[in-house]
Design an enzyme around this catalytic site. Structure first.
Site, PDB file in Angstrom:
ATOM      1  N   CYS A  42       0.823  -1.214   0.000  1.00 39.43           N
ATOM      2  CA  CYS A  42       0.000   0.000   0.000  1.00 39.43           C
ATOM      3  C   CYS A  42       0.856   1.262   0.000  1.00 39.43           C
ATOM      4  O   CYS A  42       0.653   2.164  -0.810  1.00 39.43           O
ATOM      5  CB  CYS A  42      -0.933  -0.012   1.206  1.00 39.43           C
ATOM      6  SG  CYS A  42      -1.927   1.468   1.306  1.00 39.43           S
ATOM      7  N   CYS A  47      -1.494   1.792  -2.995  1.00 35.96           N
ATOM      8  CA  CYS A  47      -2.476   2.865  -2.751  1.00 35.96           C
ATOM      9  C   CYS A  47      -1.869   4.274  -2.727  1.00 35.96           C
ATOM     10  O   CYS A  47      -2.404   5.192  -3.343  1.00 35.96           O
ATOM     11  CB  CYS A  47      -3.181   2.679  -1.410  1.00 35.96           C
ATOM     12  SG  CYS A  47      -3.356   0.993  -0.860  1.00 35.96           S
ATOM     13  N   LYS A  50      -0.001   5.380  -6.030  1.00 30.35           N
ATOM     14  CA  LYS A  50      -1.079   5.391  -7.049  1.00 30.35           C
ATOM     15  C   LYS A  50      -1.964   6.633  -6.897  1.00 30.35           C
ATOM     16  O   LYS A  50      -2.229   7.345  -7.858  1.00 30.35           O
ATOM     17  CB  LYS A  50      -1.906   4.098  -6.896  1.00 30.35           C
ATOM     18  CG  LYS A  50      -3.111   3.919  -7.801  1.00 30.35           C
ATOM     19  CD  LYS A  50      -4.393   4.545  -7.330  1.00 30.35           C
ATOM     20  CE  LYS A  50      -4.873   4.202  -5.964  1.00 30.35           C
ATOM     21  NZ  LYS A  50      -5.434   2.903  -5.788  1.00 30.35           N
ATOM     22  N   ALA A 114      12.409 -13.937   6.219  1.00 32.66           N
ATOM     23  CA  ALA A 114      12.270 -14.989   7.242  1.00 32.66           C
ATOM     24  C   ALA A 114      11.412 -16.097   6.664  1.00 32.66           C
ATOM     25  O   ALA A 114      10.505 -15.837   5.883  1.00 32.66           O
ATOM     26  CB  ALA A 114      11.605 -14.424   8.493  1.00 32.66           C
ATOM     27  N   GLY A 174      -5.726  -6.159 -18.529  1.00 35.67           N
ATOM     28  CA  GLY A 174      -6.502  -6.493 -17.330  1.00 35.67           C
ATOM     29  C   GLY A 174      -7.682  -5.551 -17.210  1.00 35.67           C
ATOM     30  O   GLY A 174      -7.700  -4.480 -17.833  1.00 35.67           O
ATOM     31  N   TYR A 177      -9.197  -3.499 -10.605  1.00 37.15           N
ATOM     32  CA  TYR A 177      -8.906  -2.215  -9.965  1.00 37.15           C
ATOM     33  C   TYR A 177      -7.647  -1.589 -10.573  1.00 37.15           C
ATOM     34  O   TYR A 177      -7.632  -0.432 -10.966  1.00 37.15           O
ATOM     35  CB  TYR A 177      -8.542  -2.426  -8.495  1.00 37.15           C
ATOM     36  CG  TYR A 177      -9.592  -2.589  -7.446  1.00 37.15           C
ATOM     37  CD1 TYR A 177     -10.337  -3.755  -7.341  1.00 37.15           C
ATOM     38  CD2 TYR A 177      -9.796  -1.590  -6.496  1.00 37.15           C
ATOM     39  CE1 TYR A 177     -11.257  -3.921  -6.309  1.00 37.15           C
ATOM     40  CE2 TYR A 177     -10.710  -1.754  -5.456  1.00 37.15           C
ATOM     41  CZ  TYR A 177     -11.433  -2.921  -5.371  1.00 37.15           C
ATOM     42  OH  TYR A 177     -12.315  -3.079  -4.353  1.00 37.15           O
ATOM     43  N   GLU A 181      -7.488   1.716 -12.910  1.00 34.88           N
ATOM     44  CA  GLU A 181      -6.961   2.939 -12.298  1.00 34.88           C
ATOM     45  C   GLU A 181      -5.767   3.475 -13.098  1.00 34.88           C
ATOM     46  O   GLU A 181      -5.679   4.677 -13.373  1.00 34.88           O
ATOM     47  CB  GLU A 181      -6.532   2.666 -10.852  1.00 34.88           C
ATOM     48  CG  GLU A 181      -7.708   2.413  -9.933  1.00 34.88           C
ATOM     49  CD  GLU A 181      -7.325   2.152  -8.472  1.00 34.88           C
ATOM     50  OE1 GLU A 181      -8.192   2.280  -7.616  1.00 34.88           O
ATOM     51  OE2 GLU A 181      -6.162   1.808  -8.200  1.00 34.88           O
ATOM     52  N   ALA A 340     -13.385   2.126  -2.710  1.00 39.93           N
ATOM     53  CA  ALA A 340     -13.377   3.072  -3.825  1.00 39.93           C
ATOM     54  C   ALA A 340     -12.393   2.594  -4.869  1.00 39.93           C
ATOM     55  O   ALA A 340     -11.343   2.040  -4.534  1.00 39.93           O
ATOM     56  CB  ALA A 340     -12.975   4.456  -3.350  1.00 39.93           C
ATOM     57  N   HIS A 434     -27.559  21.004  -0.087  1.00 37.46           N
ATOM     58  CA  HIS A 434     -27.724  21.575  -1.417  1.00 37.46           C
ATOM     59  C   HIS A 434     -26.769  22.738  -1.656  1.00 37.46           C
ATOM     60  O   HIS A 434     -26.578  23.536  -0.738  1.00 37.46           O
ATOM     61  CB  HIS A 434     -29.179  22.048  -1.549  1.00 37.46           C
ATOM     62  CG  HIS A 434     -29.511  22.527  -2.919  1.00 37.46           C
ATOM     63  ND1 HIS A 434     -29.653  21.662  -3.984  1.00 37.46           N
ATOM     64  CD2 HIS A 434     -29.725  23.773  -3.386  1.00 37.46           C
ATOM     65  CE1 HIS A 434     -29.944  22.369  -5.063  1.00 37.46           C
ATOM     66  NE2 HIS A 434     -29.990  23.656  -4.734  1.00 37.46           N
ATOM     67  N   GLU A 439     -26.627  14.807  -2.680  1.00 36.58           N
ATOM     68  CA  GLU A 439     -27.979  15.043  -2.159  1.00 36.58           C
ATOM     69  C   GLU A 439     -28.985  14.134  -2.849  1.00 36.58           C
ATOM     70  O   GLU A 439     -30.038  13.814  -2.297  1.00 36.58           O
ATOM     71  CB  GLU A 439     -28.383  16.514  -2.303  1.00 36.58           C
ATOM     72  CG  GLU A 439     -28.591  16.992  -3.719  1.00 36.58           C
ATOM     73  CD  GLU A 439     -29.006  18.467  -3.770  1.00 36.58           C
ATOM     74  OE1 GLU A 439     -30.008  18.835  -3.148  1.00 36.58           O
ATOM     75  OE2 GLU A 439     -28.300  19.257  -4.438  1.00 36.58           O
TER      76      GLU A 439
HETATM   77  P1  NDP Z   1      -8.004  -8.193  -9.983  1.00 36.68           P
HETATM   78  O1  NDP Z   1      -8.028  -9.613  -9.566  1.00 36.68           O
HETATM   79  O2  NDP Z   1      -9.001  -7.232  -9.455  1.00 36.68           O
HETATM   80  O3  NDP Z   1      -8.036  -8.085 -11.563  1.00 36.68           O
HETATM   81  C1  NDP Z   1      -7.235  -8.871 -12.376  1.00 36.68           C
HETATM   82  C2  NDP Z   1      -7.652  -8.625 -13.801  1.00 36.68           C
HETATM   83  O4  NDP Z   1      -6.782  -9.306 -14.681  1.00 36.68           O
HETATM   84  C3  NDP Z   1      -9.054  -9.122 -14.082  1.00 36.68           C
HETATM   85  O5  NDP Z   1      -9.652  -8.219 -14.970  1.00 36.68           O
HETATM   86  C4  NDP Z   1      -8.787 -10.471 -14.754  1.00 36.68           C
HETATM   87  O6  NDP Z   1      -9.791 -10.853 -15.653  1.00 36.68           O
HETATM   88  C5  NDP Z   1      -7.520 -10.174 -15.520  1.00 36.68           C
HETATM   89  N1  NDP Z   1      -6.716 -11.357 -15.774  1.00 36.68           N
HETATM   90  C6  NDP Z   1      -6.343 -12.327 -14.917  1.00 36.68           C
HETATM   91  N2  NDP Z   1      -5.566 -13.230 -15.525  1.00 36.68           N
HETATM   92  C7  NDP Z   1      -5.438 -12.831 -16.803  1.00 36.68           C
HETATM   93  C8  NDP Z   1      -4.760 -13.337 -17.933  1.00 36.68           C
HETATM   94  N3  NDP Z   1      -4.053 -14.465 -17.872  1.00 36.68           N
HETATM   95  N4  NDP Z   1      -4.845 -12.665 -19.092  1.00 36.68           N
HETATM   96  C9  NDP Z   1      -5.561 -11.522 -19.164  1.00 36.68           C
HETATM   97  N5  NDP Z   1      -6.215 -10.983 -18.138  1.00 36.68           N
HETATM   98  C10 NDP Z   1      -6.163 -11.629 -16.956  1.00 36.68           C
HETATM   99  O7  NDP Z   1      -6.516  -7.753  -9.653  1.00 36.68           O
HETATM  100  P2  NDP Z   1      -5.783  -6.378  -9.589  1.00 36.68           P
HETATM  101  O8  NDP Z   1      -4.386  -6.770  -9.865  1.00 36.68           O
HETATM  102  O9  NDP Z   1      -6.415  -5.324 -10.424  1.00 36.68           O
HETATM  103  O10 NDP Z   1      -5.965  -5.950  -8.070  1.00 36.68           O
HETATM  104  C11 NDP Z   1      -5.677  -6.848  -7.013  1.00 36.68           C
HETATM  105  C12 NDP Z   1      -6.411  -6.465  -5.766  1.00 36.68           C
HETATM  106  O11 NDP Z   1      -5.796  -5.327  -5.185  1.00 36.68           O
HETATM  107  C13 NDP Z   1      -7.851  -6.042  -5.965  1.00 36.68           C
HETATM  108  O12 NDP Z   1      -8.728  -7.136  -5.992  1.00 36.68           O
HETATM  109  C14 NDP Z   1      -8.092  -5.174  -4.776  1.00 36.68           C
HETATM  110  O13 NDP Z   1      -8.492  -5.976  -3.693  1.00 36.68           O
HETATM  111  C15 NDP Z   1      -6.760  -4.562  -4.503  1.00 36.68           C
HETATM  112  N6  NDP Z   1      -6.693  -3.163  -4.969  1.00 36.68           N
HETATM  113  C16 NDP Z   1      -7.513  -2.226  -4.399  1.00 36.68           C
HETATM  114  C17 NDP Z   1      -7.486  -0.917  -4.822  1.00 36.68           C
HETATM  115  C18 NDP Z   1      -8.402   0.078  -4.199  1.00 36.68           C
HETATM  116  O14 NDP Z   1      -8.938  -0.195  -3.136  1.00 36.68           O
HETATM  117  N7  NDP Z   1      -8.639   1.237  -4.832  1.00 36.68           N
HETATM  118  C19 NDP Z   1      -6.585  -0.476  -5.879  1.00 36.68           C
HETATM  119  C20 NDP Z   1      -5.784  -1.533  -6.424  1.00 36.68           C
HETATM  120  C21 NDP Z   1      -5.847  -2.812  -5.974  1.00 36.68           C
HETATM  121  P3  NDP Z   1     -11.161 -11.581 -15.194  1.00 36.68           P
HETATM  122  O15 NDP Z   1     -12.051 -10.510 -14.677  1.00 36.68           O
HETATM  123  O16 NDP Z   1     -11.648 -12.189 -16.464  1.00 36.68           O
HETATM  124  O17 NDP Z   1     -10.761 -12.595 -14.182  1.00 36.68           O
END
Ligand code: NDP
Length: 451
Positions: A42, A47, A50, A114, A174, A177, A181, A340, A434, A439
Site C-alpha cells: 500500500c 495505494c 497510485k 524470514a 486487465g 482495480y 486505475e 473506492a 444543497h 444530495e
Molecule cells: P483483480 O483480480 O481485481 O483483476 C485482475 C484482472 O486481470 C481481471 O480483470 C482479470 O480478468 C484479468 N486477468 C487475470 N488473468 C489474466 C490473464 N491471464 N490474461 C488476461 N487478463 C487476466 O486484480 P488487480 O491486480 O487489479 O488488483 C488486485 C487487488 O488489489 C484487488 O482485488 C483489490 O483488492 C486490490 N486493490 C484495491 C485498490 C483500491 O482499493 N482502490 C486499488 C488496487 C488494488 P477476469 O475478470 O476475467 O478474471
C-alpha cells in the site's frame, strides 16, 4: 518452554506493522522481519503512490475547466522527473515513519527474509533462527504475469512508479482495480492509453450499471478500451513492443503493463512443510480468527487472499492482537466493506450490486444519472451516477453505488448508514445538502426498477 519472543511477525506491510505495534503496546515482546521496504504494497507500491499519480493526472483537465470558469491560464507540459523525485521522497518519508513506529513501540526489526522452520521457529536469511510463542504471517502478495510469449517485456504496477521516462503509448492488460486505475492515470498524464480486457466489461463483480458508466466515461476521456481482447504474443521491435492481440490486431506500444491479478507471497516459506494449509492460489487458509491449522501460526492481509484491502489487513491485525494477547477472541467482520476504485471517474461502492441483490431477494432500484454542476458549467459532457439497492421486504439499503468525482469520500459516509442497517426511509428522512451531487441519495422518490 521459553521463546526468544512472544510474537514474530513476517512482513512489514499494513497488517504486520499494525499487529506488531499494537501487541508491543500490550507489553508483548515482538520482532518483525521485512526483506524489502517497510510499509508494504500500500505505502511503497500501491495505494499511496497510485493516489498521488491520480492527483497528478487530474491537473490537465482542471486547467481546462479553470479556463471555462474565466481563468486566463494555459496548460503546460508534465514533468515526470520532477514529479517522480517528489513522489519517491514522499515514499522515503513514509517508510521512515513506519520504521520509527516499530522502533518507538519497542519492536525489534530484522531487514531480512524470514521463513518457517517449525511451528515456533523462523530462520532469517543470514541463517540465524528465532523462536516465538506465536508467529504472524503477513507477507502480502505480488503481481502475476500471464503465461504468453514475450510477457517478460511488460511491466507490472511495481515498476510503473520507477519508469525512466513516461512512454508515448502504453497498453494496459486487465480489467480489475489496478488496470482500470492506471488506464485513467496514464491517459490523464497524456500517454496514449489502450486497455485490453478479456471479459465483456471491465471491473467484473461491481454493479453493472456503475461499471458500465465508468467504462463509458473512461472512453470519452480518451482511454481506448478493448473488451473481449487479450494479448497472444509480444516481442521487441526496435525500441517498441510488438503485440499480437486475440482480435487479430498487431500493434506497437512503447510500454505494456500487466495488471492481471496478484498472488500471495507464500512460495518457499516452509509453510506446507510445517502443516500450514495453502489454497489453490497459494493463499494461507485461516479461520475467522486468522488462525491456521498450526495453532501457534496466524495470518492477516493479502497473504490470506480474502478481501485484499489495506484497511481490512489493519483490522485483521488488530483482531489478531485482541484474540491472542488480550483474551478477547475477535473475528473480523468482512461484511459491507465500503471501497473506492480510483478510476477517472471514481467509483465508490458498499454492499450488494443490483445483480447480486436481485439473485438474493425482491428489490427496488433507485438510480439517477446526471451532469454535475461544476463540470457541466465547464462544458463537459460527463455524467455521474447515484444508485441505491433496496430490499422490498425489510426496506434496508442493501447496496450503494456512486460514480462521481469524490465518490471515494462519499461512500465512506454512506457506508456508515448502510453498515448500520439504514432503510430507504432513513435516507429519505435525512435533509439534502444543497447544492451537492450526493444530495440525490436522499431525494430519489420512485424506483427506476422493481425486480
Ligand atoms: P483483480 O483480480 O481485481 O483483476 C485482475 C484482472 O486481470 C481481471 O480483470 C482479470 O480478468 C484479468 N486477468 C487475470 N488473468 C489474466 C490473464 N491471464 N490474461 C488476461 N487478463 C487476466 O486484480 P488487480 O491486480 O487489479 O488488483 C488486485 C487487488 O488489489 C484487488 O482485488 C483489490 O483488492 C486490490 N486493490 C484495491 C485498490 C483500491 O482499493 N482502490 C486499488 C488496487 C488494488 P477476469 O475478470 O476475467 O478474471
Amino acid at each position: 518452554m521459553s521463546f526468544d519472543y512472544d510474537l514474530f511477525v513476517i512482513g512489514g506491510g499494513s497488517g504486520g506493522v499494525r499487529a506488531a505495534r499494537v501487541a508491543a503496546a500490550e507489553g508483548v515482546k515482538v520482532a518483525l522481519a521485512e526483506e524489502d521496504r517497510y510499509g508494504g504494497t500500500c505505502v511503497i507500491r500501491g495505494c499511496v503512490p497510485k493516489k498521488l499519480m491520480v492527483f497528478a493526472s487530474e491537473y490537465a483537465g482542471m486547467v481546462e475547466d479553470a479556463q471555462a470558469y474565466g481563468w486566463d491560464i494555459q496548460p503546460g507540459a508534465f514533468d515526470w522527473d520532477a514529479f517522480k523525485g517528489k513522489l519517491h521522497a514522499e515514499l522515503d518519508r513514509l517508510e521512515g515513519i513506519y520504521r520509527n513506529l516499530l522502533k518507538n513501540s519497542g519492536v525489534e526489526s530484522f531487514d531480512q527474509r524470514a521463513k518457517m522452520v517449525d511451528a515456533h521457529t523462523v530462520e532469517l536469511s543470514d541463517g540465524t533462527q528465532k523462536t516465538a510463542k506465536h508467529i504472524l504471517l503477513a507477507m502480502g502478495g505480488r503481481p502475476v504475469w500471464p503465461d504468453l510469449p514475450g510477457a517478460e517485456l511488460g511491466i507490472s504496477s511495481n515498476e510503473i512508479f520507477h519508469l525512466e521516462k513516461l512512454p508515448e503509448s502504453i497498453l494496459i492488460v486487465g480489467g480489475g482495480y489496478i488496470a482500470s486505475e492506471f488506464a485513467g492515470i496514464m491517459n490523464g498524464l497524456g500517454v496514449k492509453t489502450t486497455q485490453f480486457y478479456r471479459g465483456a466489461q471491465i471491473l467484473r463483480g461491481f454493479d453493472d450499471e456503475a461499471r458500465g458508466l465508468v467504462a463509458e466515461e473512461m472512453q470519452q476521456r480518451g482511454v481506448d478500451i478493448h473488451c473481449g481482447t487479450n494479448v497472444l504474443e509480444m516481442r521487441k521491435e526496435g525500441d517498441k513492443i510488438w503485440v499480437k492481440a486475440t482480435n487479430g490486431e498487431e500493434r506497437l506500444f512503447d510500454q505494456v503493463m500487466f495488471a492481471t491479478g496478484r498472488a500471495p507471497n507464500t512460495d518457499n516459506m516452509g509453510l506446507a512443510e510445517i502443516g500450514v494449509q495453502l489454497g489453490r492460489k497459494g493463499e494461507v487458509i485461516v479461520d475467522d480468527y486468522g488462525q491456521t491449522g498450526v495453532p501457534s501460526v496466524f495470518a492477516v492481509g493479502d497473504v490470506t487472499d480474502r478481501v485484499n484491502l489495506t484497511p481490512v489487513a489493519i483490522r485483521e491485525g488488530m483482531a489478531f492482537v485482541e484474540t491472542v494477547f488480550k483474551g478477547n477472541p475477535t473475528p473480523v467482520d468482512h461484511e459491507l466493506i465500503p471501497t473506492a476504485i480510483f478510476t477517472q471517474p471514481e467509483m465508490g461502492t458498499v454492499g450488494l450490486s443490483e445483480e447480486e441483490a436481485a439473485e438474493q431477494e425482491p428489490i427496488e432500484v433507485y438510480a439517477t444519472s446526471f451532469k454535475p454542476m461544476q463540470q457541466a458549467f465547464a462544458g463537459r459532457a460527463e455524467r455521474v451516477l447515484m444508485k441505491l439497492i433496496v430490499s422490498k421486504a425489510t426496506r434496508k439499503v442493501l447496496g450503494c453505488h456512486i460514480v462521481a468525482p469524490g465518490a471515494g469520500e462519499m461512500i465512506q459516509l454512506a457506508g456508515i448508514a448502510v453498515k448500520m442497517g439504514a432503510t430507504k426511509e432513513d435516507f429519505d428522512r435525512t435533509v439534502a445538502v444543497h447544492p451537492t451531487m450526493s444530495e440525490e441519495l436522499v431525494t430519489m422518490k420512485a424506483p427506476v426498477r422493481s425486480l
